[in-house]
Design a protein around this motif. Structure first.
Motif, PDB file in Angstrom:
ATOM      1  N   ILE A  14      22.959 -97.295  -9.660  1.00 15.33           N
ATOM      2  CA  ILE A  14      23.183 -95.838 -10.112  1.00 15.33           C
ATOM      3  C   ILE A  14      22.364 -95.389 -10.977  1.00 15.33           C
ATOM      4  O   ILE A  14      21.760 -96.196 -11.854  1.00 15.33           O
ATOM      5  CB  ILE A  14      24.579 -95.931 -11.004  1.00 15.33           C
ATOM      6  N   ALA A  15      21.656 -94.347 -10.780  1.00 12.60           N
ATOM      7  CA  ALA A  15      20.704 -93.388 -11.752  1.00 12.60           C
ATOM      8  C   ALA A  15      21.700 -92.730 -12.591  1.00 12.60           C
ATOM      9  O   ALA A  15      22.275 -91.827 -12.196  1.00 12.60           O
ATOM     10  CB  ALA A  15      19.866 -92.521 -10.833  1.00 12.60           C
ATOM     11  N   ILE A  16      21.816 -93.146 -13.975  1.00  8.45           N
ATOM     12  CA  ILE A  16      22.659 -92.421 -14.954  1.00  8.45           C
ATOM     13  C   ILE A  16      22.044 -91.076 -15.055  1.00  8.45           C
ATOM     14  O   ILE A  16      21.006 -90.880 -15.411  1.00  8.45           O
ATOM     15  CB  ILE A  16      22.793 -93.514 -16.163  1.00  8.45           C
ATOM     16  N   THR A  73      21.787 -94.645  -5.997  1.00  9.55           N
ATOM     17  CA  THR A  73      20.616 -94.890  -5.404  1.00  9.55           C
ATOM     18  C   THR A  73      20.319 -95.695  -4.453  1.00  9.55           C
ATOM     19  O   THR A  73      19.783 -95.623  -3.270  1.00  9.55           O
ATOM     20  CB  THR A  73      19.732 -94.882  -6.548  1.00  9.55           C
ATOM     21  N   ARG A  74      21.085 -96.895  -4.407  1.00 11.80           N
ATOM     22  CA  ARG A  74      21.092 -98.031  -3.334  1.00 11.80           C
ATOM     23  C   ARG A  74      22.440 -98.708  -3.591  1.00 11.80           C
ATOM     24  O   ARG A  74      23.090 -98.815  -4.542  1.00 11.80           O
ATOM     25  CB  ARG A  74      20.067 -99.069  -3.755  1.00 11.80           C
ATOM     26  N   ALA A 107      27.434 -94.509  -0.995  1.00 13.08           N
ATOM     27  CA  ALA A 107      26.173 -94.195  -0.456  1.00 13.08           C
ATOM     28  C   ALA A 107      25.365 -93.595  -1.475  1.00 13.08           C
ATOM     29  O   ALA A 107      25.619 -92.700  -2.311  1.00 13.08           O
ATOM     30  CB  ALA A 107      26.442 -93.306   0.946  1.00 13.08           C
ATOM     31  N   PRO A 108      24.026 -93.509  -1.007  1.00 13.87           N
ATOM     32  CA  PRO A 108      23.343 -92.861  -1.995  1.00 13.87           C
ATOM     33  C   PRO A 108      23.350 -91.290  -2.120  1.00 13.87           C
ATOM     34  O   PRO A 108      23.880 -90.667  -0.921  1.00 13.87           O
ATOM     35  CB  PRO A 108      21.853 -93.202  -1.391  1.00 13.87           C
ATOM     36  N   GLY A 109      23.384 -90.880  -3.253  1.00 13.35           N
ATOM     37  CA  GLY A 109      23.889 -89.510  -3.480  1.00 13.35           C
ATOM     38  C   GLY A 109      25.054 -89.238  -3.956  1.00 13.35           C
ATOM     39  O   GLY A 109      25.439 -88.147  -4.610  1.00 13.35           O
TER      40      GLY A 109
END
Length: 343
Positions: free
Chosen positions: A18-20, A55-56, A65-67
């Motif tokens: 996760i991109a925080i 993100t992955r 899923a990504p996004g």
């Protein structure tokens, strides 16, 4: 707090990276980082109210899923085998749940978990939550702790339209208790020691506000409530609040004072068959239920967004009660580290 670099594991087959975007600041972060409950393992990255984008994902992950916008609350794992875990009550894991920061993670080499005051995190899919797009991501972050902490006892007591709920304290937890109880259809009474909070309580939706240090006002609330959510984290006398409960009422203690509380009178409990209970956050399934409920009813936390260079000041302001009602870190403000942690 100072900047530093930490290592995150590469996603395993069941992991979500996760991109925080945002991470809420909880008063328990202050207690932990300052060693007020126990000495934590330093260096330590706090934060257990995490919202971001996937993100992955690992090869076995099919539900994210990504996004996707997702969240991570106070838990990143549990034993998954005990009765509590099998009942969806991972917060009460009989072998000990794995907190989002500051504890060894047995499934990952006993590495110390590190929290959300960071740019990314990797978490097992079972402990990742879906954030409804209807929720503002910054205002949704505190729901992952303050939201579920107040939702869970209200849900346990089956609060519904026509019930009367009392809320003691109007801080980060208290303001969420007011909003959620109102969304459930309850009539809400706020107890506060400060007349300055009367207008704020009404703005949040409270039907009644009682000055708890006014004996006459407290007497006027006698036998008026079905359940009380006590959010105060300082020692205080509970006996006057028990008098405001009806037969078979309950007081749920959510605040965790560092010092002993004044004794409870058993007679007050016995004469009305009252319950005095505690409650700890919520399990993953219930937390997702809470997020969906909040999205449906337009409930979110009132937040003040801060940058990384304001974190220490925000901690001091939290201790002083100078926030209305939760701070949230914008992780885009994190700077290049000035020092590095051991890999």
């Amino acid at each position: 707090m100072v900047p530093l670099t930490i290592a995150r594991r590469a996603p395993k087959e069941d992991d979500v990276e996760i991109a925080i975007e945002f991470c809420g600041l909880c008063h328990s972060d202050v207690h932990v980082t300052r060693g007020e409950w126990r000495l934590p393992p330093y260096p330590l990255v706090p934060g257990h109210e995490i919202v971001g984008r996937v993100t992955r994902v690992g090869a076995a992950v099919q539900d994210f899923a990504p996004g996707d916008r997702v969240g991570v609350g106070c838990l990143v794992d549990s034993c998954r085998e005990c009765e509590s875990c099998l009942d969806g009550l991972e917060q009460y894991c009989e072998r000990g749940n794995i907190g989002t920061y500051g504890v060894p993670d047995p499934r990952n080499g006993n590495a110390i978990t590190q929290g959300g005051y960071s740019t990314s995190v990797v978490v097992d899919r079972r402990f990742v939550l879906r954030i409804p797009e209807a929720l503002d991501p910054a205002a949704a972050a505190p729901l992952l702790c303050a939201g579920i902490t107040t939702y869970s006892p209200l849900r346990y007591f089956d609060v519904e339209e026509g019930d009367s709920v009392g809320v003691v304290g109007l801080g980060g937890l208290g303001h969420m208790a007011v909003k959620i109880a109102k969304a459930m259809g309850a009539e809400v009474t706020v107890f506060t020691t400060s007349e300055a909070k009367f207008d704020a309580a009404r703005e949040l939706g409270a039907d009644h506000v009682v000055l708890s240090r006014d004996e006459e006002a407290m007497a006027g609330a006698n036998r008026s409530l079905d359940v009380i959510i006590d959010t105060v984290a300082a020692p205080h006398d509970l006996n006057p609040y028990f008098r405001t409960l009806r037969l078979d009422g309950a007081l749920f203690q959510l605040g965790l004072p560092a010092e002993d509380m004044p004794p409870v009178s058993p007679g007050l409990l016995i004469r009305r068959r009252l319950a005095y209970a505690g409650s700890l956050i919520g399990g993953i399934e219930e937390t997702q239920e809470m997020l969906d409920f909040c999205a449906e009813h337009g409930v979110a936390s009132d937040v003040e967004i801060v940058g990384a260079d304001q974190l220490n000041e925000a901690y001091d302001r939290m201790v002083a009660g100078d926030v209305k009602y939760r701070f949230v870190l914008d992780t885009a403000t994190l700077q290049e580290p000035s020092e590095r942690a051991d890999a």
